[in-house]
Design an enzyme around this catalytic site. Structure first.
Site, short mmCIF file in Angstrom:
data_model
loop_
_atom_site.label_atom_id
_atom_site.label_comp_id
_atom_site.label_asym_id
_atom_site.label_seq_id
_atom_site.Cartn_x
_atom_site.Cartn_y
_atom_site.Cartn_z
N ARG A 81 -19.47 19.35 56.04
CA ARG A 81 -19.47 20.46 55.36
C ARG A 81 -20.87 19.62 53.80
NH1 ARG A 81 -14.66 23.42 52.71
NH2 ARG A 81 -16.47 24.48 51.52
N LYS A 140 -25.21 18.86 48.00
CA LYS A 140 -25.08 20.27 48.10
C LYS A 140 -24.35 21.52 47.05
CE LYS A 140 -20.15 19.38 49.42
NZ LYS A 140 -19.14 20.18 48.03
N ASN A 141 -23.69 20.18 45.61
CA ASN A 141 -23.29 21.19 44.77
C ASN A 141 -24.40 21.39 43.83
OD1 ASN A 141 -20.78 21.03 46.22
ND2 ASN A 141 -20.18 19.28 44.75
N ARG A 199 -6.70 25.93 42.71
CA ARG A 199 -8.29 26.64 41.84
C ARG A 199 -8.72 27.77 41.82
NH1 ARG A 199 -12.66 23.19 45.97
NH2 ARG A 199 -13.50 23.67 44.45
N CYS A 251 -6.83 25.87 47.56
CA CYS A 251 -7.08 24.98 49.22
C CYS A 251 -6.41 24.01 48.57
CB CYS A 251 -8.75 24.84 48.64
SG CYS A 251 -9.36 23.92 47.59
N ASP A 286 -14.93 13.77 42.40
CA ASP A 286 -15.36 14.01 44.40
C ASP A 286 -15.61 12.11 44.68
OD1 ASP A 286 -14.62 17.16 43.99
OD2 ASP A 286 -17.84 16.58 43.21
C1 EPZ Z 1 -16.95 21.47 41.66
O1 EPZ Z 1 -15.86 23.22 41.88
C2 EPZ Z 1 -17.46 21.22 42.54
N1 EPZ Z 1 -17.53 22.30 44.04
C3 EPZ Z 1 -16.09 21.02 42.87
O2 EPZ Z 1 -17.02 19.85 44.82
C4 EPZ Z 1 -16.35 19.02 42.09
O3 EPZ Z 1 -14.43 18.08 42.55
C5 EPZ Z 1 -15.68 20.02 41.06
O4 EPZ Z 1 -17.04 20.75 40.38
C6 EPZ Z 1 -14.96 19.30 39.69
O5 EPZ Z 1 -16.34 18.25 39.36
C7 EPZ Z 1 -18.97 22.41 43.89
O6 EPZ Z 1 -20.28 22.32 43.25
C8 EPZ Z 1 -19.26 24.09 44.85
P1 EPZ Z 1 -14.15 22.99 38.58
P2 EPZ Z 1 -15.54 23.54 41.10
O7 EPZ Z 1 -14.14 24.66 38.35
O8 EPZ Z 1 -16.78 24.66 40.30
C9 EPZ Z 1 -9.83 24.60 37.09
C10 EPZ Z 1 -16.53 18.23 46.15
O9 EPZ Z 1 -15.87 18.10 47.14
N2 EPZ Z 1 -10.46 25.68 37.07
O10 EPZ Z 1 -14.81 22.00 37.21
O11 EPZ Z 1 -14.42 24.58 42.06
C11 EPZ Z 1 -9.55 24.22 38.55
O12 EPZ Z 1 -8.61 24.83 39.40
C12 EPZ Z 1 -16.15 19.36 45.80
O13 EPZ Z 1 -17.91 18.61 46.48
C13 EPZ Z 1 -9.45 26.59 36.09
O14 EPZ Z 1 -7.62 26.47 35.81
O15 EPZ Z 1 -14.72 23.05 40.07
C14 EPZ Z 1 -9.98 22.53 38.65
O16 EPZ Z 1 -8.39 22.37 38.22
C15 EPZ Z 1 -14.66 20.02 46.17
N3 EPZ Z 1 -10.07 27.92 36.27
C16 EPZ Z 1 -10.46 22.60 37.31
O17 EPZ Z 1 -11.03 23.58 36.26
C17 EPZ Z 1 -11.44 28.70 36.11
O18 EPZ Z 1 -11.50 29.14 36.31
C18 EPZ Z 1 -12.23 22.29 37.02
O19 EPZ Z 1 -12.79 22.88 38.08
C19 EPZ Z 1 -12.48 27.52 37.16
C20 EPZ Z 1 -11.99 26.30 37.41
#
Ligand code: EPZ
Length: 432
Positions: free
Chosen positions: A407, A22-23, A129, A124, A314
């Site tokens: 999902r 999915k991701n 996030r 969320c 995850d």
């Molecule tokens: C991706 O989310 C995945 N989603 C998530 O999958 C996964 O948990 C996550 O990466 C970490 O591996 C998809 O691929 C669609 P990040 P993403 O940006 O891209 C902070 C699942 O269950 N951050 O790497 O949103 C953020 O808040 C899920 O399939 C900022 O502060 O994750 C988090 O604490 C849910 N500012 C950390 O970084 C930003 O601009 C990592 O988030 C971006 C992120």
């Protein structure tokens, strides 16, 4: 709303076919917006998030065709996307509210059309996030960004220009978005502290197949030379490492033996190491994994989530459930999201012994037994942890709000039933 009913106690044995990721699929679908040619994606999982992303692209003016082909003896969905000219440049609230990954349209549309409006994703269930890294990186590439009426309005009338980024967090989403945007920017973009998750490598290689110039794939420094335009491609989504890891835990928690066909052990090195240290036997092949916990006494292990190649957030909930059936105490520390222990109160209703400290760590003590109960799914991976607990609990577990599972886990009940689980989906209020 549908529910799952699980009667626990069956040892799971057999074979499970792992679906496309999915991701990985979500950013690949959005990358199709970068070209006016047709982009065909194979090994797309049938999931509600994919459906939501397809609806969003159709709303932007993409023509989508789909067909099913048999690959390796299994029906596999193939989608092709053609965005000759976007008819809208807005990702509306209702789409983004349903699926945060809608933000992947930001980079491609801004790069190609020099304008995009995106409903700003809120927090969320697992954390606040923000998308500040995506936005400030785009600003550095020449975009003017303002937030108005809950929307990010981004424009770059003269197009984007390459820039040197040093991300303060190795964000998966920001890396994908900036990678896509940079392919059509003028000049060179460098992303330091880029996320290295396999889904990003999958995206980078797809972009190369469309004519992009990218080096440093699978390293923390990505270099992208912008090109004038990209062309169509036929490309395969990698298999889902999180789905594979989840079913590996299903084998371990039921002390069963499951072969995970199409799994990529290379993308699961840390979870495999932890399972082995706990006492699970694992045989790795290039495209499959045999997880054998028959007759095993499992020992609890400490786990700390981290960016790839560290332990994936995850899989945190699923491993936490496994620790409940293992000997001794385990400390699970979550470092990526600030609120990712929502499964704990639900597991406690099933007899789990867990102490959470400041939303950041949990001490899990192995228990003799878990008991079936009515529980509520809170997010995708937390929901799978409840399924795992239900598989070993005494009696009947009813999981409510399973739309979270839809999902991200394709044909969940079918796959689990195929290896011996007593699990059924109950539609609406059939239960009462
Ligand atoms: C991706 O989310 C995945 N989603 C998530 O999958 C996964 O948990 C996550 O990466 C970490 O591996 C998809 O691929 C669609 P990040 P993403 O940006 O891209 C902070 C699942 O269950 N951050 O790497 O949103 C953020 O808040 C899920 O399939 C900022 O502060 O994750 C988090 O604490 C849910 N500012 C950390 O970084 C930003 O601009 C990592 O988030 C971006 C992120």
């Amino acid at each position: 709303m549908d529910k799952l009913r699980i009667r626990g106690g069956n040892k799971l044995c057999g074979t499970i076919h792992i679906s496309g990721s999915k991701n990985a699929a979500l950013p690949l679908i959005c990358a199709s917006l970068l070209t006016q040619d047709r982009v065909t994606l194979t090994n797309i999982p049938e999931l509600s998030d994919i459906h939501s992303m397809n609806l969003l692209l159709e709303q932007l003016g993409t023509n989508i065709e789909s067909r099913t082909e048999v690959v390796d003896g299994k029906p596999s969905k193939i989608y092709s996307y053609l965005t000759t000219k976007p008819s809208s440049l807005q990702a509306p609230y209702d789409y983004v509210r349903k699926m945060r990954a809608s933000y992947y349209v930001l980079g491609p549309l801004l790069a190609r059309e020099h304008y995009v409006e995106l409903s700003l994703p809120g927090g969320c269930a697992i954390g606040s996030r923000p998308i500040d890294i995506h936005l400030s990186a785009l600003e550095k590439m020449g975009a003017q960004i303002e937030i108005r009426n809950g929307y990010v309005i981004a424009q770059a009338p003269k197009g984007l220009t390459g820039a040197h980024h040093i991300f303060n967090i190795a964000s998966v989403g920001a890396t994908c978005n900036i990678l896509m945007a940079a392919t059509l920017a003028q000049g060179t973009t460098i992303i330091e502290n880029a996320a290295m998750e396999p889904e990003i490598g999958n995206l980078a290689k797809m972009l190369i197949s469309m004519g992009a110039k990218i080096s440093g794939i699978d390293t923390p420094i990505l270099t992208i030379e912008g090109v004038k335009e990209l062309h169509g491609s036929i490309y395969k989504v990698i298999s889902d490492r999180i789905e594979a890891g989840s079913y590996a835990v299903a084998a371990a928690i039921t002390r069963g033996k499951i072969e995970l066909l199409n799994a990529l052990p290379n993308t699961l090195k840390t979870p495999i190491r932890i399972l082995r240290e706990m006492g699970v036997k694992i045989m790795e092949q290039e495209h499959s994994l045999i997880v054998d916990a028959e007759g095993c006494r499992l020992e609890g292990k400490d786990i700390m989530t981290d960016y790839y190649p560290g332990f994936p957030t995850d899989l945190q909930a699923q491993f936490l459930a496994l620790m409940l059936t293992s000997e001794g105490a385990s400390m699970i520390t979550e470092t990526i999201f600030e609120n990712r222990f929502m499964h704990v109160p639900e597991l406690m209703r099933m007899g789990a012994n867990i102490n959470v400290h400041k939303h950041a760590s949990a001490i899990v003590r192995g228990v003799k037994k878990l008991y079936g109960a009515q529980v509520m799914a809170t997010d995708l991976r937390a929901s799978f942890a409840l399924v795992l607990a239900g598989l070993v609990a005494e009696g009947e577990t009813i999981i409510n709000r399973i739309y979270h599972l839809d999902r991200g886990y394709e044909k969940l009940e079918e796959k689990l039933r195929g290896v011996g689980a007593d699990i059924i989906r109950i539609k609406n209020d059939d239960l009462e």
